[in-house]
Design a protein around this motif. Structure first.
Motif, PDB file in Angstrom:
ATOM      1  N   PRO A 184      -9.969  18.603  89.766  1.00 22.14           N
ATOM      2  CA  PRO A 184      -9.062  17.625  90.368  1.00 22.14           C
ATOM      3  C   PRO A 184      -9.171  16.283  89.639  1.00 22.14           C
ATOM      4  N   SER A 185      -8.068  15.558  89.585  1.00 22.44           N
ATOM      5  CA  SER A 185      -8.059  14.266  88.881  1.00 22.44           C
ATOM      6  C   SER A 185      -9.169  13.324  89.338  1.00 22.44           C
ATOM      7  N   PRO A 186      -9.443  13.193  90.669  1.00 21.19           N
ATOM      8  CA  PRO A 186     -10.510  12.266  91.074  1.00 21.19           C
ATOM      9  C   PRO A 186     -11.881  12.627  90.482  1.00 21.19           C
ATOM     10  N   VAL A 187     -12.136  13.917  90.293  1.00 19.84           N
ATOM     11  CA  VAL A 187     -13.413  14.342  89.709  1.00 19.84           C
ATOM     12  C   VAL A 187     -13.482  13.935  88.234  1.00 19.84           C
ATOM     13  N   LEU A 188     -12.387  14.164  87.518  1.00 16.84           N
ATOM     14  CA  LEU A 188     -12.340  13.780  86.101  1.00 16.84           C
ATOM     15  C   LEU A 188     -12.419  12.261  85.967  1.00 16.84           C
ATOM     16  N   ILE A 189     -11.742  11.537  86.824  1.00 17.75           N
ATOM     17  CA  ILE A 189     -11.766  10.067  86.761  1.00 17.75           C
ATOM     18  C   ILE A 189     -13.184   9.545  86.970  1.00 17.75           C
ATOM     19  N   THR A 190     -13.900  10.106  87.925  1.00 16.17           N
ATOM     20  CA  THR A 190     -15.294   9.692  88.148  1.00 16.17           C
ATOM     21  C   THR A 190     -16.132   9.944  86.900  1.00 16.17           C
ATOM     22  N   HIS A 191     -15.913  11.088  86.271  1.00 17.48           N
ATOM     23  CA  HIS A 191     -16.624  11.416  85.025  1.00 17.48           C
ATOM     24  C   HIS A 191     -16.282  10.402  83.931  1.00 17.48           C
ATOM     25  N   LEU A 192     -15.010  10.073  83.785  1.00 18.49           N
ATOM     26  CA  LEU A 192     -14.594   9.110  82.757  1.00 18.49           C
ATOM     27  C   LEU A 192     -15.239   7.744  82.989  1.00 18.49           C
ATOM     28  N   LEU A 193     -15.293   7.331  84.239  1.00 18.69           N
ATOM     29  CA  LEU A 193     -15.851   6.007  84.568  1.00 18.69           C
ATOM     30  C   LEU A 193     -17.345   5.943  84.278  1.00 18.69           C
ATOM     31  N   THR A 194     -18.066   6.987  84.690  1.00 18.75           N
ATOM     32  CA  THR A 194     -19.530   6.943  84.559  1.00 18.75           C
ATOM     33  C   THR A 194     -19.989   7.315  83.160  1.00 18.75           C
ATOM     34  N   ARG A 195     -19.329   8.291  82.538  1.00 13.21           N
ATOM     35  CA  ARG A 195     -19.799   8.793  81.239  1.00 13.21           C
ATOM     36  C   ARG A 195     -19.268   7.963  80.071  1.00 13.21           C
ATOM     37  N   TYR A 196     -18.064   7.394  80.219  1.00 13.03           N
ATOM     38  CA  TYR A 196     -17.461   6.712  79.072  1.00 13.03           C
ATOM     39  C   TYR A 196     -17.238   5.215  79.303  1.00 13.03           C
ATOM     40  N   HIS A 197     -16.573   4.825  80.388  1.00 13.48           N
ATOM     41  CA  HIS A 197     -16.322   3.388  80.600  1.00 13.48           C
ATOM     42  C   HIS A 197     -17.637   2.623  80.672  1.00 13.48           C
ATOM     43  N   ALA A 198     -18.556   3.075  81.507  1.00 12.18           N
ATOM     44  CA  ALA A 198     -19.842   2.375  81.645  1.00 12.18           C
ATOM     45  C   ALA A 198     -20.629   2.429  80.336  1.00 12.18           C
ATOM     46  N   ARG A 199     -20.563   3.553  79.652  1.00 11.81           N
ATOM     47  CA  ARG A 199     -21.327   3.727  78.414  1.00 11.81           C
ATOM     48  C   ARG A 199     -20.820   2.808  77.299  1.00 11.81           C
ATOM     49  N   HIS A 200     -19.490   2.684  77.147  1.00 17.43           N
ATOM     50  CA  HIS A 200     -18.954   1.797  76.112  1.00 17.43           C
ATOM     51  C   HIS A 200     -19.387   0.350  76.366  1.00 17.43           C
ATOM     52  N   ARG A 201     -19.446  -0.022  77.651  1.00 13.93           N
ATOM     53  CA  ARG A 201     -19.844  -1.404  77.970  1.00 13.93           C
ATOM     54  C   ARG A 201     -21.318  -1.647  77.644  1.00 13.93           C
ATOM     55  N   GLU A 202     -22.108  -0.581  77.626  1.00 19.18           N
ATOM     56  CA  GLU A 202     -23.506  -0.696  77.194  1.00 19.18           C
ATOM     57  C   GLU A 202     -23.609  -0.697  75.669  1.00 19.18           C
ATOM     58  N   GLN A 203     -22.817   0.153  75.026  1.00 17.81           N
ATOM     59  CA  GLN A 203     -22.953   0.377  73.585  1.00 17.81           C
ATOM     60  C   GLN A 203     -22.552  -0.842  72.755  1.00 17.81           C
ATOM     61  N   LEU A 204     -21.394  -1.405  73.050  1.00 15.28           N
ATOM     62  CA  LEU A 204     -20.794  -2.369  72.127  1.00 15.28           C
ATOM     63  C   LEU A 204     -21.577  -3.670  71.941  1.00 15.28           C
ATOM     64  N   PRO A 205     -22.102  -4.297  72.993  1.00 14.10           N
ATOM     65  CA  PRO A 205     -22.861  -5.540  72.753  1.00 14.10           C
ATOM     66  C   PRO A 205     -24.047  -5.324  71.804  1.00 14.10           C
ATOM     67  N   GLU A 206     -24.749  -4.207  71.951  1.00 14.13           N
ATOM     68  CA  GLU A 206     -25.894  -3.931  71.085  1.00 14.13           C
ATOM     69  C   GLU A 206     -25.440  -3.619  69.659  1.00 14.13           C
ATOM     70  N   LEU A 207     -24.352  -2.886  69.507  1.00 14.55           N
ATOM     71  CA  LEU A 207     -23.834  -2.586  68.169  1.00 14.55           C
ATOM     72  C   LEU A 207     -23.400  -3.868  67.458  1.00 14.55           C
ATOM     73  N   ILE A 208     -22.768  -4.781  68.195  1.00 12.28           N
ATOM     74  CA  ILE A 208     -22.344  -6.057  67.607  1.00 12.28           C
ATOM     75  C   ILE A 208     -23.575  -6.857  67.169  1.00 12.28           C
ATOM     76  N   ARG A 209     -24.610  -6.888  68.001  1.00 10.95           N
ATOM     77  CA  ARG A 209     -25.843  -7.612  67.675  1.00 10.95           C
ATOM     78  C   ARG A 209     -26.476  -7.052  66.397  1.00 10.95           C
ATOM     79  N   LEU A 210     -26.579  -5.713  66.323  1.00 12.59           N
ATOM     80  CA  LEU A 210     -27.170  -5.079  65.138  1.00 12.59           C
ATOM     81  C   LEU A 210     -26.322  -5.340  63.887  1.00 12.59           C
TER      82      LEU A 210
END
Length: 224
Positions: free
Chosen positions: A74-100
């Motif tokens: 169901p879409s709500p299940v996929l949306i939860t996955h997208l938010l936790t696995r990708y949206h949150a992860r990109h927000r963690e990844q990019l500041p550190e990549l920019i710093r490096l």
């Protein structure tokens, strides 16, 4: 069997065959933004032998590996996955990549192999991606969770266009970093940066793939 694989779209193959995305990464085939292209068309566009890639995919099918087929969730299940696995992860990844990236450019900027301009490119990607994810979180995802996917066609069109822009930014990133390959004598910071870039690239392509080829398709083609 390989013949039928050749005519299927990259997006469909990425959904159908566990491990297909690894092969697409190896051959630098864009299964997220270019997911509508057939395997034959995409391979020939890169001067690759489509039959060779189809055989590699065929061998994956024989392993019997399984993965969750998000098309059946169901879409709500996929949306939860997208938010936790990708949206949150990109927000963690990019500041550190920019710093490096800033550190590598400051220390090694005089070297021809240094990816000068990478920190600025990553900053642009961060800003574009943040605006894009907010549109999804505040507009599209609530619409889909309410079950009004067909009314979501206009925002989906905008988001697909922005996905294409993200894909172009990834192409720039690859060009700037020699396909994310550090020079043989790269320092540990440089290697850590490129390891992070590989992970970010893989995550972003999978993220766009799940939205373009699964979430958006299901929203616009509801099953009754």
């Amino acid at each position: 069997m390989s013949q039928t694989l050749l005519e299927q779209s990259l997006g469909q193959l990425a959904c159908d065959i566990p491990g297909a995305t690894r092969i697409f990464h190896t051959f630098k085939l864009d299964f997220c933004c270019g997911g509508h292209k057939s395997l034959r068309e995409a391979a020939l566009g890169k001067d690759l032998d489509p039959t060779l890639i189809a055989q590699a995919l065929h061998s994956l099918q024989d392993t019997g590996e399984t993965q969750l087929d998000w098309r059946n969730q169901p879409s709500p299940v996929l949306i939860t996955h997208l938010l936790t696995r990708y949206h949150a992860r990109h927000r963690e990844q990019l500041p550190e990549l920019i710093r490096l990236a800033r550190r590598v450019e400051q220390v090694h900027g005089a070297r021809s192999s240094c990816p000068n301009g990478l920190a600025d490119l990553l900053t642009d990607i961060q800003q574009e991606l943040e605006g894009h994810m907010l549109k999804e979180e505040q507009v599209l995802f609530p619409m889909l969770q309410q079950g009004i996917g067909l009314q979501a066609a206009p925002p989906i069109q905008v988001l697909r266009f922005e996905h294409d822009q993200h894909g172009q930014a990834l192409e720039e990133l690859l060009a700037l970093t020699n396909n994310i390959t550090p020079p043989a004598d790269a320092c540990n910071t440089w290697r850590a940066l490129y390891r992070g870039l590989l992970e970010f690239r893989d995550d972003l392509m999978q993220h766009i793939h799940l939205e373009n080829n699964v979430l958006f398709v299901n929203a616009l083609n509801p099953r009754h």
